[in-house]
Design an enzyme around this catalytic site. Sequence first.
Site, PDB file in Angstrom:
ATOM      1  CG  ASP A  35      53.801 162.065  42.986  1.00 21.05           C
ATOM      2  OD1 ASP A  35      53.477 160.869  43.098  1.00 21.05           O
ATOM      3  OD2 ASP A  35      53.461 162.958  43.813  1.00 21.05           O
ATOM      4  CB  VAL A 102      45.791 157.097  43.815  1.00 22.83           C
ATOM      5  CG1 VAL A 102      44.880 157.237  42.604  1.00 22.83           C
ATOM      6  CG2 VAL A 102      46.102 158.463  44.425  1.00 22.83           C
ATOM      7  CG  HIS A 106      49.987 154.743  41.061  1.00 24.86           C
ATOM      8  ND1 HIS A 106      48.789 154.386  41.649  1.00 24.86           N
ATOM      9  CD2 HIS A 106      50.793 155.141  42.069  1.00 24.86           C
ATOM     10  CE1 HIS A 106      48.867 154.576  42.954  1.00 24.86           C
ATOM     11  NE2 HIS A 106      50.078 155.020  43.247  1.00 24.86           N
TER      12      HIS A 106
HETATM   13  P1  AMP Z   1      50.269 155.904  46.279  1.00 28.53           P
HETATM   14  O1  AMP Z   1      50.423 156.138  47.752  1.00 28.53           O
HETATM   15  O2  AMP Z   1      51.257 154.911  45.750  1.00 28.53           O
HETATM   16  O3  AMP Z   1      48.842 155.591  45.903  1.00 28.53           O
HETATM   17  O4  AMP Z   1      50.696 157.258  45.576  1.00 28.53           O
HETATM   18  C1  AMP Z   1      49.800 158.194  45.073  1.00 28.53           C
HETATM   19  C2  AMP Z   1      50.618 159.317  44.528  1.00 28.53           C
HETATM   20  O5  AMP Z   1      49.795 160.152  43.752  1.00 28.53           O
HETATM   21  C3  AMP Z   1      51.283 160.224  45.581  1.00 28.53           C
HETATM   22  O6  AMP Z   1      52.691 160.212  45.390  1.00 28.53           O
HETATM   23  C4  AMP Z   1      50.681 161.596  45.314  1.00 28.53           C
HETATM   24  O7  AMP Z   1      51.602 162.649  45.493  1.00 28.53           O
HETATM   25  C5  AMP Z   1      50.248 161.470  43.857  1.00 28.53           C
HETATM   26  N1  AMP Z   1      49.165 162.339  43.444  1.00 28.53           N
HETATM   27  C6  AMP Z   1      47.977 162.543  44.076  1.00 28.53           C
HETATM   28  N2  AMP Z   1      47.219 163.400  43.375  1.00 28.53           N
HETATM   29  C7  AMP Z   1      47.925 163.728  42.273  1.00 28.53           C
HETATM   30  C8  AMP Z   1      47.682 164.580  41.153  1.00 28.53           C
HETATM   31  N3  AMP Z   1      46.537 165.266  41.018  1.00 28.53           N
HETATM   32  N4  AMP Z   1      48.638 164.686  40.210  1.00 28.53           N
HETATM   33  C9  AMP Z   1      49.790 164.018  40.330  1.00 28.53           C
HETATM   34  N5  AMP Z   1      50.088 163.183  41.355  1.00 28.53           N
HETATM   35  C10 AMP Z   1      49.165 163.060  42.319  1.00 28.53           C
END
Ligand code: AMP
Length: 120
Positions: A35, A102, A106
């Site tokens: 992350d 996102v 995941h």
């Molecule tokens: P969620 O709120 O469960 O959708 O979590 C999305 C996660 O994606 C967050 O913990 C972000 O820090 C992570 N994230 C966003 N962009 C990236 C990226 N380019 N690479 C790795 N993690 C990311």
Amino acid sequence: MNKLYDENNVFSKILRSEIPCNKILENECALSFSDINPQAPIHILIIPKNPYINFYDFSKNASIKEVELFWKLVNDVIEQVNLTTNGFRIISNCGHDGNQDVPHFHLHLLGGKNLGRMIN
Ligand code: AMP
């Protein structure tokens, strides 16, 4: 293809190698990477390679093979980063009330310290 799936989401771009990630492990159906904004000493995301929006979409629509290889990768990562002894937490935020940012399914794998109570 699920018509509601947003192909411009950041994990879709990672899967297309349009943006980089710190890959941990992958197999035919799933990918894991660090992350970008870790909430614990170990914070790894595990995603299916096919376009599923969230946990519900994946569980309902993925093939048996995809489900099997997804969960195999989860356990492979747990072993790879040595979380079998001290333990870990897995979270999947889903939709509005789950505060999912996102829209590509995941799991968050968190560990490396005592993570405290589940919800503050
Ligand atoms: P969620 O709120 O469960 O959708 O979590 C999305 C996660 O994606 C967050 O913990 C972000 O820090 C992570 N994230 C966003 N962009 C990236 C990226 N380019 N690479 C790795 N993690 C990311």
